[in-house]
Design a protein around this motif. Structure first.
Motif, PDB file in Angstrom:
ATOM      1  N   ARG A 167      -3.475 -27.267 -32.500  1.00 37.01           N
ATOM      2  CA  ARG A 167      -2.745 -28.480 -32.146  1.00 37.01           C
ATOM      3  C   ARG A 167      -1.980 -29.059 -33.337  1.00 37.01           C
ATOM      4  O   ARG A 167      -1.180 -29.985 -33.169  1.00 37.01           O
ATOM      5  N   ASN A 168      -2.220 -28.512 -34.535  1.00 36.31           N
ATOM      6  CA  ASN A 168      -1.561 -29.029 -35.732  1.00 36.31           C
ATOM      7  C   ASN A 168      -0.450 -28.124 -36.237  1.00 36.31           C
ATOM      8  O   ASN A 168      -0.032 -28.244 -37.388  1.00 36.31           O
ATOM      9  N   VAL A 169       0.028 -27.217 -35.393  1.00 37.79           N
ATOM     10  CA  VAL A 169       1.187 -26.414 -35.777  1.00 37.79           C
ATOM     11  C   VAL A 169       2.341 -26.729 -34.838  1.00 37.79           C
ATOM     12  O   VAL A 169       2.144 -26.998 -33.647  1.00 37.79           O
ATOM     13  N   ILE A 170       3.541 -26.729 -35.398  1.00 37.47           N
ATOM     14  CA  ILE A 170       4.762 -27.015 -34.643  1.00 37.47           C
ATOM     15  C   ILE A 170       5.623 -25.760 -34.640  1.00 37.47           C
ATOM     16  O   ILE A 170       6.023 -25.260 -35.698  1.00 37.47           O
ATOM     17  N   LYS A 171       5.903 -25.264 -33.465  1.00 38.88           N
ATOM     18  CA  LYS A 171       6.652 -24.017 -33.318  1.00 38.88           C
ATOM     19  C   LYS A 171       8.147 -24.259 -33.502  1.00 38.88           C
ATOM     20  O   LYS A 171       8.702 -25.216 -32.968  1.00 38.88           O
ATOM     21  N   PHE A 172       8.790 -23.372 -34.273  1.00 34.32           N
ATOM     22  CA  PHE A 172      10.237 -23.406 -34.451  1.00 34.32           C
ATOM     23  C   PHE A 172      10.856 -22.230 -33.703  1.00 34.32           C
ATOM     24  O   PHE A 172      10.292 -21.134 -33.660  1.00 34.32           O
ATOM     25  N   HIS A 173      12.031 -22.467 -33.132  1.00 34.79           N
ATOM     26  CA  HIS A 173      12.684 -21.444 -32.318  1.00 34.79           C
ATOM     27  C   HIS A 173      13.893 -20.833 -33.021  1.00 34.79           C
ATOM     28  O   HIS A 173      14.312 -19.725 -32.679  1.00 34.79           O
ATOM     29  N   SER A 174      14.453 -21.533 -33.986  1.00 35.05           N
ATOM     30  CA  SER A 174      15.615 -21.017 -34.708  1.00 35.05           C
ATOM     31  C   SER A 174      15.157 -20.144 -35.866  1.00 35.05           C
ATOM     32  O   SER A 174      13.961 -20.016 -36.141  1.00 35.05           O
ATOM     33  N   ASP A 175      16.123 -19.569 -36.571  1.00 30.76           N
ATOM     34  CA  ASP A 175      15.795 -18.700 -37.700  1.00 30.76           C
ATOM     35  C   ASP A 175      16.087 -19.373 -39.040  1.00 30.76           C
ATOM     36  O   ASP A 175      16.394 -18.699 -40.028  1.00 30.76           O
ATOM     37  N   ILE A 176      15.989 -20.699 -39.099  1.00 33.89           N
ATOM     38  CA  ILE A 176      16.202 -21.359 -40.378  1.00 33.89           C
ATOM     39  C   ILE A 176      15.146 -20.871 -41.375  1.00 33.89           C
ATOM     40  O   ILE A 176      14.030 -20.520 -40.996  1.00 33.89           O
ATOM     41  N   PRO A 177      15.462 -20.815 -42.663  1.00 37.86           N
ATOM     42  CA  PRO A 177      14.521 -20.316 -43.663  1.00 37.86           C
ATOM     43  C   PRO A 177      13.225 -21.128 -43.684  1.00 37.86           C
ATOM     44  O   PRO A 177      13.211 -22.316 -43.349  1.00 37.86           O
ATOM     45  N   PHE A 178      12.145 -20.490 -44.115  1.00 38.47           N
ATOM     46  CA  PHE A 178      10.847 -21.150 -44.133  1.00 38.47           C
ATOM     47  C   PHE A 178      10.857 -22.378 -45.042  1.00 38.47           C
ATOM     48  O   PHE A 178      10.216 -23.389 -44.733  1.00 38.47           O
ATOM     49  N   GLU A 179      11.567 -22.301 -46.166  1.00 38.51           N
ATOM     50  CA  GLU A 179      11.582 -23.452 -47.063  1.00 38.51           C
ATOM     51  C   GLU A 179      12.274 -24.654 -46.422  1.00 38.51           C
ATOM     52  O   GLU A 179      12.008 -25.800 -46.817  1.00 38.51           O
TER      53      GLU A 179
END
Length: 360
Positions: A137-149
């Motif tokens: 529950r404490n992770v937020i999923k990203f859908h784009s390919d923006i860099p990890f930083e």
């Protein structure tokens, strides 16, 4: 064979090291992340320099991190999948108490405010680590390919959104942001994303140039008639909001000088030593000033920040000053604490092949 994690830790002022420890077991409601980056926050390097005295050591801190899910507990949730790129919720909440159910997750009554020490003697959240076990529950999923930083800006942009929402900024309102450091420009970007007309004040030439590069008009508060320049820039319209993004007494004074009738002033930045706020209650009374403080972020702020980053409405690539591998974390702190620096990203792996092959 025991699975282990490597992580950065501040052991004393001006001393950062890389340590190892056993990887915690994966719970049913958790995910195992292969962490890619963690950016060095002002709080992190403030402890490293010795300016902040309010945190214990050895501090295995870091909270501007991002990674990939590589394992799931059996109850981790169908919305998360192996290979998902995620950021982390830095402000924990139970989700069950009355405050959480009202949406006030910062006021969670079941989360301890004090630092908790691990069984092996470390403080902090182990953000500068190559592996991380997180509650799903404490992770937020990203859908784009923006860099990890750039995903690593989730935490600090969420704190910005908490303040932006307190100010209730609307399209075409006028906003002055005092300070063009990382957090100042994030505030300016967020206010612009909400449709406001934003102007930045700054004294450092490097930051002035960078703010202009990001598309903001900038005025040096030391220039003669700078207040009139601001009024002209806004075509004589009233100043709706001021965001103080520099934790120093001159920035507080500047905000009070600029404030007009009904101006809202948000004190975003902390300072060490604590800055003065030279204002009397009569001034607040007659100008109908609204003085606000902000710290942290609600879960809703975090999701909005993720959406702004994921959609590209707030672009943070220009706020990354330098990149260092985890093994050079001492050099990374030296770079991050250099006056005028923007964010420094610490990378947990030397190359992609190493990160994919060390743990299955």
């Amino acid at each position: 064979m025991e699975e282990r994690m490597r992580f950065g830790v501040i052991t004393a002022a001006h001393q950062a090291e890389v340590h190892e420890r056993p990887l915690p077991p994966l719970g049913d409601d958790q995910v195992l992340l292969r962490m890619e980056t963690c950016n060095i926050c002002t709080t992190d390097y403030g402890l490293w320099t010795g300016a902040r005295k309010n945190q214990p050591m050895p501090m295995a801190g870091g909270h501007e991190n991002a990674g990939v899910i590589i394992k799931k507990g059996k109850n981790a949730g169908s919305h998360l999948n192996i290979g998902d790129r995620v950021g982390l919720v830095a402000y924990e909440n139970c989700g069950q108490c009355r405050e959480c159910r009202l949406g006030h997750t910062l006021g969670c009554t079941n989360i301890e405010d004090d630092w908790v020490q691990s069984e092996d003697g470390y403080w902090g959240d182990f953000g500068f680590a190559n592996y991380y076990v997180a509650d799903a529950r404490n992770v937020i999923k990203f859908h784009s390919d923006i860099p990890f930083e750039e995903i690593g800006f989730l935490e600090n942009l969420s704190t910005v959104m908490h303040g932006i929402r307190m100010l209730d900024i609307k399209p075409f309102e006028t906003v002055v942001v005092i300070g063009a450091g990382t957090m100042g420009l994030l505030n300016a970007m967020a206010a612009r994303a909400y449709g406001a007309e934003v102007l930045v004040t700054e004294v450092d030439e490097k930051k002035i140039a960078h703010a202009k590069k990001e598309g903001f008009p900038v005025i040096h508060p030391g220039e003669a008639g700078y207040q009139e320049q601001i009024r002209e820039s806004f075509n004589g319209r009233a100043l709706n909001s001021i965001i103080v993004a520099a934790g120093v007494t001159p920035a507080n004074r500047q905000a009070l000088e600029l404030a007009q009738m009904d101006t809202k002033i948000l004190f975003f930045a902390a300072g060490y030593p604590a800055p003065d706020l030279p204002v009397g209650s009569n001034e607040i009374h007659y100008k109908r000033l609204r003085l606000m403080g902000t710290f942290g972020a609600e879960l809703s702020d975090i999701q909005i920040a993720a959406d702004l980053l994921d959609s590209g409405r707030v672009k943070v690539s220009g706020l990354i000053e330098a990149h260092y591998p985890l093994d050079d974390i001492q050099k990374a702190y030296e770079a991050a604490s250099t006056p005028g620096a923007y964010r420094v990203a610490v990378h947990m792996w030397k190359d992609e092949e190493e990160s994919l092959c060390t743990l299955r």
